[in-house]
Write a protein that holds these residues in place. Structure first.
Motif, PDB file in Angstrom:
ATOM      1  N   GLU A  95      -7.458   5.054 -13.140  1.00  0.00           N
ATOM      2  CA  GLU A  95      -6.086   5.265 -13.133  1.00  0.00           C
ATOM      3  C   GLU A  95      -5.795   6.599 -12.681  1.00  0.00           C
ATOM      4  O   GLU A  95      -6.531   7.754 -12.842  1.00  0.00           O
ATOM      5  CB  GLU A  95      -5.551   5.330 -14.682  1.00  0.00           C
ATOM      6  N   ARG A 106       2.311  -1.955  -7.576  1.00  0.00           N
ATOM      7  CA  ARG A 106       1.452  -2.076  -8.865  1.00  0.00           C
ATOM      8  C   ARG A 106       0.881  -3.489  -9.063  1.00  0.00           C
ATOM      9  O   ARG A 106       1.711  -4.452  -8.601  1.00  0.00           O
ATOM     10  CB  ARG A 106       2.009  -1.552 -10.289  1.00  0.00           C
ATOM     11  N   ARG A 158      -4.026   1.704  -2.257  1.00  0.00           N
ATOM     12  CA  ARG A 158      -3.752   0.391  -2.747  1.00  0.00           C
ATOM     13  C   ARG A 158      -4.103   0.335  -4.391  1.00  0.00           C
ATOM     14  O   ARG A 158      -5.315   0.634  -4.516  1.00  0.00           O
ATOM     15  CB  ARG A 158      -4.446  -0.816  -1.993  1.00  0.00           C
ATOM     16  N   MET A 159      -3.140  -0.086  -5.094  1.00  0.00           N
ATOM     17  CA  MET A 159      -3.395  -0.280  -6.752  1.00  0.00           C
ATOM     18  C   MET A 159      -3.907  -1.564  -7.018  1.00  0.00           C
ATOM     19  O   MET A 159      -3.344  -2.592  -6.288  1.00  0.00           O
ATOM     20  CB  MET A 159      -2.185   0.239  -7.412  1.00  0.00           C
ATOM     21  N   ASP A 160      -4.713  -1.696  -7.876  1.00  0.00           N
ATOM     22  CA  ASP A 160      -4.944  -3.017  -8.544  1.00  0.00           C
ATOM     23  C   ASP A 160      -4.548  -2.894  -9.919  1.00  0.00           C
ATOM     24  O   ASP A 160      -5.186  -2.678 -11.044  1.00  0.00           O
ATOM     25  CB  ASP A 160      -6.586  -3.137  -8.328  1.00  0.00           C
ATOM     26  N   GLY A 161      -3.218  -3.261 -10.228  1.00  0.00           N
ATOM     27  CA  GLY A 161      -2.723  -2.934 -11.587  1.00  0.00           C
ATOM     28  C   GLY A 161      -2.383  -1.326 -11.801  1.00  0.00           C
ATOM     29  O   GLY A 161      -1.968  -0.707 -10.966  1.00  0.00           O
ATOM     30  N   HIS A 217       1.205   7.243  -4.549  1.00  0.00           N
ATOM     31  CA  HIS A 217       1.004   6.508  -6.059  1.00  0.00           C
ATOM     32  C   HIS A 217       2.369   5.972  -6.401  1.00  0.00           C
ATOM     33  O   HIS A 217       2.738   4.842  -6.619  1.00  0.00           O
ATOM     34  CB  HIS A 217       0.546   7.244  -7.222  1.00  0.00           C
ATOM     35  N   GLY A 258      -7.257   0.413  -6.446  1.00  0.00           N
ATOM     36  CA  GLY A 258      -7.939  -0.565  -5.846  1.00  0.00           C
ATOM     37  C   GLY A 258      -8.826  -0.002  -4.680  1.00  0.00           C
ATOM     38  O   GLY A 258     -10.207  -0.270  -4.510  1.00  0.00           O
ATOM     39  N   SER A 259      -8.211   0.663  -3.843  1.00  0.00           N
ATOM     40  CA  SER A 259      -8.892   1.407  -2.516  1.00  0.00           C
ATOM     41  C   SER A 259      -8.057   2.580  -2.280  1.00  0.00           C
ATOM     42  O   SER A 259      -6.785   2.662  -2.583  1.00  0.00           O
ATOM     43  CB  SER A 259      -8.966   0.439  -1.497  1.00  0.00           C
ATOM     44  N   GLY A 301     -11.567   2.506  -9.031  1.00  0.00           N
ATOM     45  CA  GLY A 301     -11.456   1.796 -10.242  1.00  0.00           C
ATOM     46  C   GLY A 301     -10.866   2.810 -11.500  1.00  0.00           C
ATOM     47  O   GLY A 301     -10.563   2.215 -12.433  1.00  0.00           O
ATOM     48  N   ALA A 345       0.681  -1.148   0.007  1.00  0.00           N
ATOM     49  CA  ALA A 345       0.032  -0.009  -0.109  1.00  0.00           C
ATOM     50  C   ALA A 345       0.932   1.239  -0.109  1.00  0.00           C
ATOM     51  O   ALA A 345       1.919   1.187   0.634  1.00  0.00           O
ATOM     52  CB  ALA A 345      -0.923   0.017   1.312  1.00  0.00           C
TER      53      ALA A 345
END
Length: 288
Positions: free
Chosen positions: A237, A288, A203-206, A283, A210-211, A235, A179
């Protein structure tokens, strides 16, 4: 100015301290590190007839991980937060925020629980606790109860803590590995309260969010989560456009008070700037 006369109490157990609070009523105040209470007493903004010192009560300090959460005793000092290897590894947002609180002298004595219990919108820990999804253990005559941070801070110097309760522990869900985090704080000089500050846990999802948690300091009657900005970013970028739009949503949610640190327009604008900086830094730090 000097404080009004008061009686000093040094209980050696939590039940003794709760008993004193129950017996002495509104005339009593709890003393933790003292860096919030004692200046108010000197100015006679607070005039307790009794001080109940928590320093001698065992079990109110320490940092440990239990299952999926980090538990921190309320009497743990800012300096102990900063030097905790557990927090450095698993909850660096809290370490980063503690490093920006006042100066070394204050950090050696000021406590996590004292900062939170005071309910000052200018204190740094409320926003950090909101961003981290923390909960607080409150002990009183009827036993313990656990209150989420989002239900604890009710207004300026006003919290869910009942007059006969003591904040004993802070519980933080262990942030997900990878995170990203940042506490971006604008202040006039070392040791000052924030003109504006933003705490972000990401938290990134790719390539997509993500959150994300975004919490603000000194920009309303109490610290608050910027829920509209969080929902907007979920959700998506993170790029210049989405970060700028999130900052606009944060500014729309602010309700600061004008003071020597700036007028309402300036503080609101700085809320956007601090949010943008925190999002970019989080970020860059996120896996990632």
């Amino acid at each position: 100015m000097i404080p009004r006369p008061f009686e000093y109490h040094a209980p050696r157990s939590l039940p003794d301290a709760i008993g004193l609070l129950s017996r002495l009523g509104d005339e009593a105040k709890l003393l933790a590190g003292g860096h919030s209470l004692l200046p108010m007493m000197k100015l006679r903004f607070a005039q307790p007839g009794h001080l109940i010192d928590l320093a001698g009560i065992p079990g109110l300090k320490g940092i440990r991980e239990v299952g999926g959460e980090i538990r921190i005793g309320a009497m743990t000092t800012e300096n102990e937060l900063i030097w905790s290897e557990l927090l450095q590894q698993k909850c660096p947002l809290l370490v980063e925020g503690a490093r920006l609180i006042s100066d070394p002298q204050v950090r050696y004595k000021g406590t996590l629980g004292g900062d939170i219990s005071h309910g000052d919108p200018g204190n740094d820990h409320p926003a950090l606790m909101l961003a981290l999804g923390a909960a607080f253990v409150l002990a009183g005559p009827s036993g313990e109860r656990i209150v989420p941070a989002g239900e604890f801070f009710l207004g300026t110097y006003y919290t869910a803590l009942e007059p006969t309760e003591i904040l004993t522990e802070v519980r933080i869900p262990t942030p997900a590995p990878g995170a990203g985090h940042c506490y971006s704080k604008l202040k006039r000089k070392t040791g000052d309260f924030a003109t504006a500050a933003a705490a972000v846990l990401l938290r990134m999802d790719g390539a997509a969010v993500g959150s994300v948690s975004i919490a603000l300091t000194n920009l309303a009657p109490t610290a608050f989560r910027a829920q509209a900005a969080e929902a907007f970013l979920a959700g998506k970028e993170l790029d210049d456009r989405t970060i700028a739009q999130a900052a606009e949503l944060v500014m729309a949610a602010c309700d600061p008070v004008a003071d020597l640190r700036g007028d309402i327009q300036y503080k609101t604008a700085m809320a956007g700037v601090m949010t943008e900086r925190a999002l970019r830094a989080a970020h860059a730090r996120a896996a990632r």
